[in-house]
Scaffold this active site. Structure first.
Site, short mmCIF file in Angstrom:
data_model
loop_
_atom_site.label_atom_id
_atom_site.label_comp_id
_atom_site.label_asym_id
_atom_site.label_seq_id
_atom_site.Cartn_x
_atom_site.Cartn_y
_atom_site.Cartn_z
N CYS A 81 -8.46 73.40 41.81
CA CYS A 81 -8.61 73.24 40.36
C CYS A 81 -10.05 72.95 39.93
O CYS A 81 -10.35 72.95 38.73
CB CYS A 81 -7.68 72.15 39.85
N HIS A 135 -10.16 69.43 32.71
CA HIS A 135 -9.18 70.28 33.40
C HIS A 135 -7.78 69.91 32.89
O HIS A 135 -7.47 68.73 32.70
CB HIS A 135 -9.29 70.05 34.90
N ASN A 173 -1.02 74.29 33.60
CA ASN A 173 -2.20 74.21 34.46
C ASN A 173 -2.48 75.59 35.04
O ASN A 173 -1.76 76.06 35.91
CB ASN A 173 -1.94 73.19 35.58
O1 UT7 Z 1 -4.60 70.30 38.96
C1 UT7 Z 1 -4.65 69.89 40.28
C2 UT7 Z 1 -4.39 68.45 40.41
N1 UT7 Z 1 -3.03 68.15 40.08
C3 UT7 Z 1 -2.73 67.14 39.31
O2 UT7 Z 1 -3.61 66.50 38.80
C4 UT7 Z 1 -1.28 66.76 39.14
C5 UT7 Z 1 -1.10 65.29 39.31
N2 UT7 Z 1 0.27 64.85 39.27
C6 UT7 Z 1 1.03 64.91 38.16
O3 UT7 Z 1 0.64 65.43 37.15
C7 UT7 Z 1 2.36 64.20 38.20
O4 UT7 Z 1 2.45 63.45 39.37
C8 UT7 Z 1 3.58 65.15 38.09
C9 UT7 Z 1 3.67 65.73 36.71
C10 UT7 Z 1 3.47 66.25 39.13
C11 UT7 Z 1 4.87 64.35 38.32
O5 UT7 Z 1 4.94 63.25 37.42
P1 UT7 Z 1 5.21 61.77 37.97
O6 UT7 Z 1 5.27 60.92 36.79
O7 UT7 Z 1 4.15 61.46 38.99
O8 UT7 Z 1 6.62 61.91 38.61
P2 UT7 Z 1 7.08 61.58 40.10
O9 UT7 Z 1 6.66 62.67 41.02
O10 UT7 Z 1 6.70 60.18 40.43
O11 UT7 Z 1 8.65 61.65 39.92
C12 UT7 Z 1 9.38 60.72 39.09
C13 UT7 Z 1 10.83 61.14 39.07
C14 UT7 Z 1 11.40 61.38 40.45
O12 UT7 Z 1 12.74 60.94 40.46
P3 UT7 Z 1 13.13 59.52 41.08
O13 UT7 Z 1 12.67 59.57 42.51
O14 UT7 Z 1 12.37 58.50 40.27
O15 UT7 Z 1 14.59 59.48 40.89
C15 UT7 Z 1 11.37 62.89 40.59
O16 UT7 Z 1 12.34 63.39 41.47
O17 UT7 Z 1 10.98 62.38 38.35
C16 UT7 Z 1 11.66 63.33 39.18
N3 UT7 Z 1 11.16 64.67 38.87
C17 UT7 Z 1 11.63 65.42 37.87
N4 UT7 Z 1 12.62 65.20 36.96
C18 UT7 Z 1 12.85 66.17 36.05
C19 UT7 Z 1 10.16 65.34 39.47
N5 UT7 Z 1 9.97 66.53 38.87
C20 UT7 Z 1 10.88 66.59 37.88
C21 UT7 Z 1 11.18 67.58 36.90
N6 UT7 Z 1 12.16 67.33 36.02
N7 UT7 Z 1 10.50 68.75 36.83
#
Ligand code: UT7
Length: 331
Positions: free
Chosen positions: A116, A256, A286
């Site tokens: 990225c 970004h 993204n």
């Molecule tokens: O561009 C390159 C660099 N990349 C980035 O900067 C991305 C950085 N990361 C992020 O933007 C975020 O971490 C994400 C958007 C990818 C995820 O958000 P998060 O708030 O970190 O969620 P998480 O991975 O901690 O997941 C929280 C919960 C989980 O459920 P439990 O374990 O709490 O029950 C996931 O399974 O949300 C669940 N989950 C979803 N639920 C509905 C994960 N993806 C989804 C989804 N829809 N698409």
């Protein structure tokens, strides 16, 4: 010798027609509009549906759009850099194909890959070629067909990314406008958290790797998020301090587009007001190497000669950094 600065003198873009909305994604994986909107800020993304078209297709369209806007011929271009994490092929530079297709017969061309941060690093490279005095017109294209490396059964990744391309032209400037400063970083610790495991020299493609879905993007989102928030804010703040820029001096933050929460945290640390933060993540998601030029394209009409722009990006590798430029034209 006269001090040459490298200025952006034109912007172009291309986005595929197909709109992948959160509502459509709800029918594909276990997710919902509310989760995607509050966690990422994304409402929809563009997808290049044609399976016979690769990243070069979008890069060519963005380049042609730029050439038309700037009113110059492709033969005038000295160098083409295609910043991309999804080249047409692992070997045979996409940039060389793009150069031939647009008729840039006097240019040499290469690809640049830093996930990225590809476009940000590309800005540093393009500007350096101009500042050296050896080249007069460097075309930097950021293009990615992220849909080609996504597993559309993995809700952790498929909701985030989209396809698109943007291009900028760097030319010499003698009014002191253009590229001012950069602070670029990397840390290999990050490669465990955001990667495509197979298809490279470490784990070549095999029946096994295909079966295990190792050719798709894997992301440990939580870990990447943590590093992105602190590092993007750190470098942007460092650029401001080093150049004695107050929050008032910054006309635009060009961040970004990975996650609206990361963008907000960066703006907050810089003290930059919301209306000075370029945003289009809601429309395109993204797009990896294309986010920064797509922002410039969307906001071009609001930019004024002399405006102070602070770019910031964070990506796989890890790679990240910040760049400060003075905008060089009114459109
Ligand atoms: O561009 C390159 C660099 N990349 C980035 O900067 C991305 C950085 N990361 C992020 O933007 C975020 O971490 C994400 C958007 C990818 C995820 O958000 P998060 O708030 O970190 O969620 P998480 O991975 O901690 O997941 C929280 C919960 C989980 O459920 P439990 O374990 O709490 O029950 C996931 O399974 O949300 C669940 N989950 C979803 N639920 C509905 C994960 N993806 C989804 C989804 N829809 N698409």
């Amino acid at each position: 010798m006269e001090n040459i600065t490298a200025a952006i003198t034109a912007v172009g873009a291309y986005l595929p027609d197909f709109v992948l909305t959160n509502a459509i994604l709800e029918t594909m994986v276990d997710t919902n509009d509310e989760w995607i909107t509050t966690r990422t800020g994304i409402k929809e993304r563009r997808i290049l549906k044609d399976p016979n078209k690769g990243t070069s297709y979008m890069a060519i369209k963005a380049a042609e759009n730029l050439l038309e806007k700037r009113g110059i011929k492709a033969e005038e271009i000295d160098l083409i850099i295609v910043a991309t994490a999804t080249p047409d092929m692992p070997v045979a530079a996409t940039a060389a194909y793009v150069a031939s297709e647009i008729g840039a017969t006097n240019a040499f061309a290469f690809d640049l890959q830093a996930a990225c941060s590809s476009f940000l690093y590309g800005m540093s490279s393009a500007a350096s070629y101009i500042e050296s005095g050896r080249y007069k017109k460097v075309l930097l294209i950021g293009a990615d067909k992220m849909s080609s490396i996504l597993d559309y059964t993995d809700r952790a990744t498929c909701i985030i990314f989209g396809d698109g391309a943007g291009a900028v032209l760097f030319e010499p400037n003698n009014e002191g406008l253009g590229f001012v400063d950069e602070y670029l970083r990397s840390d290999g610790i990050g490669r465990e958290f955001l990667k495509i495991e197979a298809g490279g020299s470490l784990l070549p493609a095999s029946e096994e790797t295909v079966k295990n879905k190792q050719h798709y993007v894997f992301q440990d989102g939580r870990n990447v998020f943590k590093h992105a928030v602190s590092n993007m804010a750190d470098v942007a703040e460092k650029i401001m301090m080093r150049n004695e820029l107050s929050d008032e001096d910054v006309n635009w933050l060009v961040p970004h587009q990975a996650n609206k929460r990361i963008i907000d945290a960066t703006a907050q640390r810089m003290g930059v007001a919301e209306d000075k933060v370029m945003i289009n993540i809601h429309k395109y998601g993204n797009t990896t190497s294309a986010t920064l030029p797509l922002l410039l394209n969307d906001y071009e009409k609001q930019l004024h000669k002399g405006d102070n722009l602070v770019f910031a990006a964070f990506g796989g590798g890890f790679t990240w950094g910040s760049i400060y430029i003075k905008w060089a034209y009114n459109s």
